[in-house]
Design a protein around this motif. Structure first.
Motif, PDB file in Angstrom:
ATOM      1  N   ASN A   1       0.844  -1.183   0.000  1.00  0.00           N
ATOM      2  CA  ASN A   1       0.000   0.000   0.000  1.00  0.00           C
ATOM      3  C   ASN A   1       0.888   1.244   0.000  1.00  0.00           C
ATOM      4  N   CYS A   2       0.421   2.298  -0.652  1.00  0.00           N
ATOM      5  CA  CYS A   2       1.248   3.504  -0.820  1.00  0.00           C
ATOM      6  C   CYS A   2       1.729   4.041   0.515  1.00  0.00           C
ATOM      7  N   SER A   3       0.820   4.112   1.513  1.00  0.00           N
ATOM      8  CA  SER A   3       1.233   4.707   2.799  1.00  0.00           C
ATOM      9  C   SER A   3       2.215   3.811   3.539  1.00  0.00           C
TER      10      SER A   3
ATOM     11  N   GLN B   1      -3.432  11.745   3.841  1.00  0.00           N
ATOM     12  CA  GLN B   1      -3.396  11.131   2.532  1.00  0.00           C
ATOM     13  C   GLN B   1      -4.173  11.895   1.463  1.00  0.00           C
TER      14      GLN B   1
ATOM     15  N   GLY C   1      -5.312   8.976  -3.835  1.00  0.00           N
ATOM     16  CA  GLY C   1      -5.262   7.604  -3.318  1.00  0.00           C
ATOM     17  C   GLY C   1      -6.594   6.893  -3.473  1.00  0.00           C
ATOM     18  N   THR C   2      -7.667   7.678  -3.581  1.00  0.00           N
ATOM     19  CA  THR C   2      -8.996   7.076  -3.759  1.00  0.00           C
ATOM     20  C   THR C   2      -9.287   6.848  -5.237  1.00  0.00           C
TER      21      THR C   2
ATOM     22  N   GLU D   1      -7.254   0.771   5.946  1.00  0.00           N
ATOM     23  CA  GLU D   1      -5.986   1.468   5.638  1.00  0.00           C
ATOM     24  C   GLU D   1      -5.051   1.374   6.848  1.00  0.00           C
TER      25      GLU D   1
ATOM     26  N   ARG E   1      -7.708  11.483   5.578  1.00  0.00           N
ATOM     27  CA  ARG E   1      -7.809  11.987   4.211  1.00  0.00           C
ATOM     28  C   ARG E   1      -7.799  13.516   4.246  1.00  0.00           C
TER      29      ARG E   1
ATOM     30  N   HIS F   1       1.209  11.723  -0.187  1.00  0.00           N
ATOM     31  CA  HIS F   1       0.823  11.369   1.190  1.00  0.00           C
ATOM     32  C   HIS F   1       1.905  11.866   2.153  1.00  0.00           C
TER      33      HIS F   1
HETATM   34  C1  2RA Z   1      -5.524   5.441  -0.341  1.00  0.00           C
HETATM   35  N1  2RA Z   1      -3.683   3.966   0.211  1.00  0.00           N
HETATM   36  O1  2RA Z   1      -4.742   6.386  -0.229  1.00  0.00           O
HETATM   37  C2  2RA Z   1      -5.047   4.005  -0.284  1.00  0.00           C
HETATM   38  C3  2RA Z   1      -5.209   3.306  -1.590  1.00  0.00           C
HETATM   39  N2  2RA Z   1      -4.444   3.883  -2.612  1.00  0.00           N
HETATM   40  O2  2RA Z   1      -6.752   5.601  -0.500  1.00  0.00           O
END
Ligand code: 2RA
Length: 339
Positions: A127-129, A155, A159-160, A209, A234, A241
């Protein structure tokens, strides 16, 4: 010698970034197969100065590919990735589907590239984070050990997905024009707001997440019982992020020790000036492939405790670039595998 490369989800935000990164890093592509769902098949994508028609993602379309980058839904990964891997294609999957499968390596090359050894043609990109977190934690773990990690993320809406980018813009535009706008992507407005909630809620009041951050960090660092806890938020940012990371080392260390260890780490840039306004932000980090760290400082209220501020482009190092770096590592190791 070039490779036959498929990109599944080629029309999505991450899929298009995979095409950009393959081109920028001159990955040896002899034959490109941009693929997507039937809904997006027939569209055009750009690669290496040409337009390419997007095909429908099917097992047949993947047959004979050397590499397949999956940047699509978990359903498509679940349906097609194992089939392609069994047929000899090296699959690098961005989805959450196989990340915690003990048979599937979960890899950030500069952190646990060794995990690629013995892969069985199916490799998961985290996952990116998680990716940016472990890139920052790894040099500290290696030198001083880690006893506990607490992370709060901020974030970007990308990411969505693409719809969330459009939603942020629509909300801002409506606000400026004095119009009402009912939120269409998130449960509440995201413009001029923050939502303490990324993805669905799961056990113990944590979101998926947050559980990804906990579980994937432990798997990648190889410390099954590492105390990690997270709050994923978010924020109204388009790309990038950010993470406030509190950590406790096993051994004594100074801020300078950490700064030196981070500055020497692969894929990491330190932007830190305790006395001044030198720190990374999403806006300036967007488009870059490194992980950026600043605000390195001691927590005087706890022993061997420190804060970091960690920022990365969630579409590049957080997804596309990490996946391409996995393929580069396999090529550099002599043979992707599988055939
Ligand atoms: C997000 N890490 O930022 C999750 C999926 N890319 O929503």
């Amino acid at each position: 010698m070039g490779y036959r490369v498929a990109v599944v989800g080629a029309t999505g935000l991450v899929g298009q970034q995979v095409l950009r990164v393959l081109e920028e890093r001159r990955f040896p592509v002899d034959e490109l197969r941009p693929l997507a769902t039937s809904r997006s098949a027939g569209r055009q994508v750009e690669f290496a100065g040409s337009s390419w028609e997007v095909g429908e993602a099917t097992a047949e379309a993947l047959e004979g590919a050397d590499f397949a980058f999956f940047a699509a839904s978990s359903d498509i990964s679940r349906q097609l990735a194992p089939v392609a891997a069994r047929a000899g294609t090296v699959v690098i999957d961005k989805s959450n589907t196989f990340r915690m499968d003990p048979e599937v390596p979960l890899v950030v090359p500069e952190v646990n590239g060794h995990a690629l050894a013995g892969h069985r043609n199916l490799i998961a990109s985290p996952n990116c984070s998680t990716i940016q977190l472990v890139v920052a934690l790894k040099p500290i773990l290696d030198r001083f050990g880690l006893e506990r990690v607490v992370v709060s993320t901020y974030q970007a809406v990308s990411g969505t997905g693409a719809a969330a980018l459009d939603e942020l813009e629509a909300e801002v535009r409506a606000h400026l024009e004095g119009r009402d706008h009912a939120p269409e992507v998130y449960p509440r407005p995201i413009a001029f707001n923050v939502l303490p909630h990324c993805d669905r809620f799961e056990a113990e009041g944590y979101t998926l997440e947050e559980w990804k951050l906990v579980r994937e960090t432990r798997k990648i660092l190889g410390i099954d019982d590492l105390p990690v806890t997270a709050t994923a938020v978010r924020v109204p940012v388009r790309v990038g992020h950010s993470e406030a990371v509190w950590l406790q080392t096993r051994d004594e260390a100074t801020v300078d020790d950490l700064r030196r260890a981070l500055a020497a780490a692969p894929g990491l840039v330190v932007r830190d000036d305790p006395g001044g306004a030198e720190y990374p932000t999403p806006l300036e980090v967007a488009g870059r492939d490194e992980v950026f760290v600043g605000r390195i400082r001691r927590d005087p209220t706890a022993p061997r405790a420190f804060w970091l501020w960690v920022v990365a482009d969630n579409l590049r190092k957080g997804a596309a670039t990490n996946a391409v770096q996995i393929a580069e590592a396999l090529v550099a190791a002599g043979k992707p595998a599988g055939r």
